[in-house]
Design an enzyme around this catalytic site. Structure first.
Site, PDB file in Angstrom:
ATOM      1  N   ILE A 228       7.460  12.254  -4.529  1.00 17.22           N
ATOM      2  CA  ILE A 228       8.153  11.309  -3.795  1.00 17.22           C
ATOM      3  C   ILE A 228       7.260   9.993  -3.468  1.00 17.22           C
ATOM      4  O   ILE A 228       6.068  10.145  -3.298  1.00 17.22           O
ATOM      5  CB  ILE A 228       8.433  11.968  -2.345  1.00 17.22           C
ATOM      6  CG1 ILE A 228       8.776  13.104  -2.229  1.00 17.22           C
ATOM      7  CG2 ILE A 228       9.160  11.061  -1.414  1.00 17.22           C
ATOM      8  CD1 ILE A 228       9.027  13.923  -1.194  1.00 17.22           C
ATOM      9  N   CYS A 229       7.997   9.071  -3.891  1.00 17.61           N
ATOM     10  CA  CYS A 229       7.227   7.697  -3.839  1.00 17.61           C
ATOM     11  C   CYS A 229       7.415   7.255  -2.362  1.00 17.61           C
ATOM     12  O   CYS A 229       8.620   6.560  -2.114  1.00 17.61           O
ATOM     13  CB  CYS A 229       7.753   6.686  -4.882  1.00 17.61           C
ATOM     14  SG  CYS A 229       6.838   5.144  -4.782  1.00 17.61           S
ATOM     15  N   LEU A 230       6.509   7.167  -1.514  1.00  9.21           N
ATOM     16  CA  LEU A 230       6.736   6.871   0.189  1.00  9.21           C
ATOM     17  C   LEU A 230       5.388   6.535   0.587  1.00  9.21           C
ATOM     18  O   LEU A 230       4.555   7.135   0.337  1.00  9.21           O
ATOM     19  CB  LEU A 230       7.283   7.842   0.858  1.00  9.21           C
ATOM     20  CG  LEU A 230       7.461   7.711   2.182  1.00  9.21           C
ATOM     21  CD1 LEU A 230       8.787   6.749   2.442  1.00  9.21           C
ATOM     22  CD2 LEU A 230       8.120   9.118   2.953  1.00  9.21           C
TER      23      LEU A 230
END
Length: 208
Positions: free
Chosen positions: A91-93
């Protein structure tokens, strides 16, 4: 020193999960995997009016030894068609990364992270993608993106049996639906949050 850090981490996690059991955000559940405090599993319910509606998405949460000074490592176990989540479930967060590239800080917690992931599912950030092709589709061919995301949700995230949904998430989802119905019947009547049946201190699963 190491034992002290481990005790502090364990104490913090217990407090987090007890709090989350009594005040769960809607659409999310979390529990220990094999009774391990640092190996958790979560389920997120796809939001209404999103291409993930009706889907149940499983996640893996690994809590590092230096938590909360390092963020938890979280990935999707259920395939999802999303600009910010790759085929390995990563996840890109920003809050899942340490500064200076990320925005994690010790004051954040598991509830904050899972709520942010739930929001990210409904509101992708195409300007910081992990999947460039899906990001481009999201930007320039939104209808195609919506159709593909719905197809993936139907194929991978729609439970064939009700028992594939965690008991806490079922209760959470049912209560949200009850709230929505009550609000439609009488908008002037406040709806109180029902305490979860999973609130027992000895419960192995915790609603978030």
């Amino acid at each position: 020193m190491v034992n002290c850090q481990m005790m502090q981490r364990t104490s913090r996690l217990k407090k987090e999960m007890q709090l989350l059991a009594s005040q769960p955000p809607p659409g999310v559940s979390c529990w220990q995997n094999n009774d391990q405090m640092d190996d958790l599993r979560a389920q997120i319910l796809g939001s209404v009016d999103s291409p993930y509606e009706g889907g149940i998405f499983n996640l893996e949460i690994i809590v590092p030894e230096r938590y909360p000074f390092e963020p938890p490592k979280i990935r999707f176990l259920t395939p999802i068609y999303h600009p910010n989540i790759d085929t390995a479930g990563r996840i890109c967060l920003d809050i899942l990364k340490l500064p200076p590239k990320g925005a994690w800080k010790p004051s954040l917690n598991l509830a904050t992270v899972l709520t942010s992931i739930h929001l990210l599912m409904s509101e992708p950030n195409p300007d910081d993608p992990l999947m460039a092709d899906i990001s481009s589709e999201f930007k320039y061919n939104r209808q195609s993106f919506l159709e593909n995301a719905k197809q993936w949700t139907l194929k991978y995230a729609t439970p064939a049996k009700k028992d594939e949904i965690s008991s806490c998430l079922k209760e959470n989802q049912s209560h949200v639906e009850d709230q929505n119905h009550s609000q439609l019947v009488n908008k002037n009547t406040p709806v109180s949050r029902k305490r979860s049946a999973c609130d027992s201190e000895n419960a192995k699963k915790f609603c978030l």
